[in-house]
Design a protein around this motif. Structure first.
Motif, mmCIF file in Angstrom:
data_model
loop_
_atom_site.group_PDB
_atom_site.id
_atom_site.type_symbol
_atom_site.label_atom_id
_atom_site.label_comp_id
_atom_site.label_asym_id
_atom_site.label_seq_id
_atom_site.Cartn_x
_atom_site.Cartn_y
_atom_site.Cartn_z
ATOM 1 N N VAL A 189 -4.999 -3.227 -0.812
ATOM 2 C CA VAL A 189 -5.450 -2.498 0.374
ATOM 3 C C VAL A 189 -5.543 -3.468 1.547
ATOM 4 C CG1 VAL A 189 -7.336 -1.181 1.401
ATOM 5 C CG2 VAL A 189 -6.778 -0.870 -1.013
ATOM 6 N N TYR A 190 -4.941 -3.098 2.671
ATOM 7 C CA TYR A 190 -5.020 -3.954 3.854
ATOM 8 C C TYR A 190 -5.064 -3.096 5.110
ATOM 9 C CZ TYR A 190 -0.130 -2.858 4.559
ATOM 10 O OH TYR A 190 1.048 -2.190 4.765
ATOM 11 N N LEU A 193 -9.779 9.673 2.076
ATOM 12 C CA LEU A 193 -10.250 9.195 0.773
ATOM 13 C C LEU A 193 -11.347 8.139 0.895
ATOM 14 C CD1 LEU A 193 -6.850 8.876 -1.133
ATOM 15 C CD2 LEU A 193 -8.605 10.611 -1.451
ATOM 16 N N LYS A 194 -11.662 7.771 2.153
ATOM 17 C CA LYS A 194 -12.673 6.745 2.383
ATOM 18 C C LYS A 194 -12.319 5.429 1.687
ATOM 19 C CE LYS A 194 -16.642 9.719 3.313
ATOM 20 N NZ LYS A 194 -15.963 11.046 3.367
ATOM 21 N N ILE A 195 -11.044 5.038 1.877
ATOM 22 C CA ILE A 195 -10.580 3.766 1.333
ATOM 23 C C ILE A 195 -10.863 2.667 2.345
ATOM 24 C CG2 ILE A 195 -8.558 2.474 0.544
ATOM 25 C CD1 ILE A 195 -9.255 4.812 -1.232
ATOM 26 N N ASP A 196 -11.401 1.566 1.901
ATOM 27 C CA ASP A 196 -11.570 0.421 2.790
ATOM 28 C C ASP A 196 -11.305 -0.850 1.998
ATOM 29 O OD1 ASP A 196 -13.793 -0.185 1.267
ATOM 30 O OD2 ASP A 196 -15.141 0.873 2.618
ATOM 31 N N LYS A 197 -11.617 -1.964 2.607
ATOM 32 C CA LYS A 197 -11.294 -3.254 2.017
ATOM 33 C C LYS A 197 -11.911 -3.448 0.632
ATOM 34 C CE LYS A 197 -10.702 -8.032 3.294
ATOM 35 N NZ LYS A 197 -10.307 -8.804 4.476
ATOM 36 N N SER A 198 -13.007 -2.758 0.368
ATOM 37 C CA SER A 198 -13.674 -2.949 -0.920
ATOM 38 C C SER A 198 -12.805 -2.470 -2.078
ATOM 39 C CB SER A 198 -15.018 -2.215 -0.939
ATOM 40 O OG SER A 198 -14.831 -0.817 -1.079
ATOM 41 N N PHE A 199 -11.752 -1.694 -1.770
ATOM 42 C CA PHE A 199 -10.864 -1.220 -2.826
ATOM 43 C C PHE A 199 -9.768 -2.229 -3.145
ATOM 44 C CE2 PHE A 199 -12.951 2.713 -1.945
ATOM 45 C CZ PHE A 199 -12.839 3.460 -3.116
ATOM 46 N N ASN A 200 -9.643 -3.268 -2.322
ATOM 47 C CA ASN A 200 -8.618 -4.263 -2.604
ATOM 48 C C ASN A 200 -8.938 -4.973 -3.920
ATOM 49 O OD1 ASN A 200 -6.229 -5.648 -1.844
ATOM 50 N ND2 ASN A 200 -7.467 -7.419 -1.276
ATOM 51 N N GLY A 201 -7.984 -4.948 -4.846
ATOM 52 C CA GLY A 201 -8.197 -5.576 -6.146
ATOM 53 C C GLY A 201 -8.783 -4.640 -7.188
ATOM 54 N N GLU A 202 -9.119 -3.425 -6.779
ATOM 55 C CA GLU A 202 -9.663 -2.437 -7.727
ATOM 56 C C GLU A 202 -8.674 -2.221 -8.874
ATOM 57 O OE1 GLU A 202 -12.592 -1.089 -6.735
ATOM 58 O OE2 GLU A 202 -12.928 0.677 -7.985
ATOM 59 N N ASN A 203 -9.190 -2.083 -10.072
ATOM 60 C CA ASN A 203 -8.333 -1.882 -11.244
ATOM 61 C C ASN A 203 -8.291 -0.402 -11.606
ATOM 62 O OD1 ASN A 203 -7.173 -1.758 -13.781
ATOM 63 N ND2 ASN A 203 -8.043 -3.722 -14.410
ATOM 64 N N ARG A 221 -14.016 4.942 -9.631
ATOM 65 C CA ARG A 221 -13.904 5.710 -8.386
ATOM 66 C C ARG A 221 -12.464 6.034 -7.988
ATOM 67 N NH1 ARG A 221 -15.683 1.379 -3.736
ATOM 68 N NH2 ARG A 221 -14.478 -0.394 -4.480
ATOM 69 N N MET A 222 -11.498 5.460 -8.677
ATOM 70 C CA MET A 222 -10.109 5.846 -8.420
ATOM 71 C C MET A 222 -9.216 5.537 -9.605
ATOM 72 S SD MET A 222 -7.619 5.019 -5.228
ATOM 73 C CE MET A 222 -8.538 6.175 -4.240
ATOM 74 N N TRP A 223 -8.371 6.508 -9.965
ATOM 75 C CA TRP A 223 -7.410 6.272 -11.037
ATOM 76 C C TRP A 223 -6.276 7.281 -10.929
ATOM 77 C CZ3 TRP A 223 -12.383 8.139 -11.764
ATOM 78 C CH2 TRP A 223 -12.513 9.419 -12.308
ATOM 79 N N ILE A 224 -5.281 7.137 -11.803
ATOM 80 C CA ILE A 224 -4.106 8.006 -11.803
ATOM 81 C C ILE A 224 -4.074 8.806 -13.099
ATOM 82 C CG2 ILE A 224 -1.592 8.114 -11.670
ATOM 83 C CD1 ILE A 224 -2.803 6.954 -9.166
#
Length: 176
Positions: free
Chosen positions: A77-78, A118-128, A134-137
């Motif tokens: 995320v950037y 989706l309220k994505i921000d920098k804190s999602f960078n590196g999320e697995n 809080r997020m998956w496929i």
DNA sequence: GTTAAGATTCCG
DNA sequence: GGAATCTTAACG
């Protein structure tokens, strides 16, 4: 149905192998208030390796691109243009920088728009995506075979003719 | 420390 | 077509 969350083996393959399969699948977002939403993935782009001049990793391994060198299943995320967060899914094996940019989900076309929703921000960078709560496929049990079309990628005029013209933008067709 | 440019979107 | 707006990377 119980969860059918995608695991490491799905994301660990080459980005060009993963990307047609990711189309038409569901992006799951669990918001802070506990509600869970499912979004059909409708438009994505592939960025593949240091040789791909449109890929951020073409400039080598930096703090910013570090996450793309991890194995598949993480989020990259950037912030772009000082305003919009871009949501990418890292694919491939370790030390093989690849990612898929999520450009559109059902109801929210545009990479900047969907991350805002989706309220994505920098804190999602590196999320697995394999372990995150809080997020998956998830797989799509309704549409097994989905149609799609490919186009050149967007916003990469600087990448040169060869890379600029690669048909690595995948858009879901009205299917079946 | 300074600067240029960007995987976008909205408005005119 | 241009602005908004800020992080990154490439200078020095």
């Amino acid at each position: 149905m119980s969860h059918a969350r995608f695991q490491e083996d799905f994301f660990g393959r080459d980005v060009l192998e993963v990307i047609p399969e990711l189309l038409g699948k569901y992006l799951i977002r669990k918001f802070d208030d506990g509600t869970i939403h499912k979004y059909l993935i409708t438009e994505i782009e592939a960025y593949r390796g240091e040789e791909d001049l449109a890929c951020h990793a073409s400039k080598g391994r930096t703090n910013r691109t570090e996450i793309m060198y991890h194995d598949g299943g993480h989020l990259y995320v950037y912030l772009i243009y000082g305003i919009y967060w871009m949501l990418n899914i890292v694919t491939g094996s370790k030390n093989n920088p690849q990612a898929i940019l999520i450009r559109g989900i059902e109801g929210f076309d545009g990479p900047g728009k969907l991350t805002k929703h989706l309220k994505i921000d920098k804190s999602f960078n590196g999320e697995n995506l394999v372990t995150s709560d809080r997020m998956w496929i998830e797989s799509n049990t309704e549409k097994i075979n989905v149609g799609f079309k490919t186009y050149p990628r967007v916003g990469i005029d600087y990448a040169g003719e060869i890379w600029k013209n690669k048909p690595w933008r995948f858009i879901l067709s009205d299917n079946l």
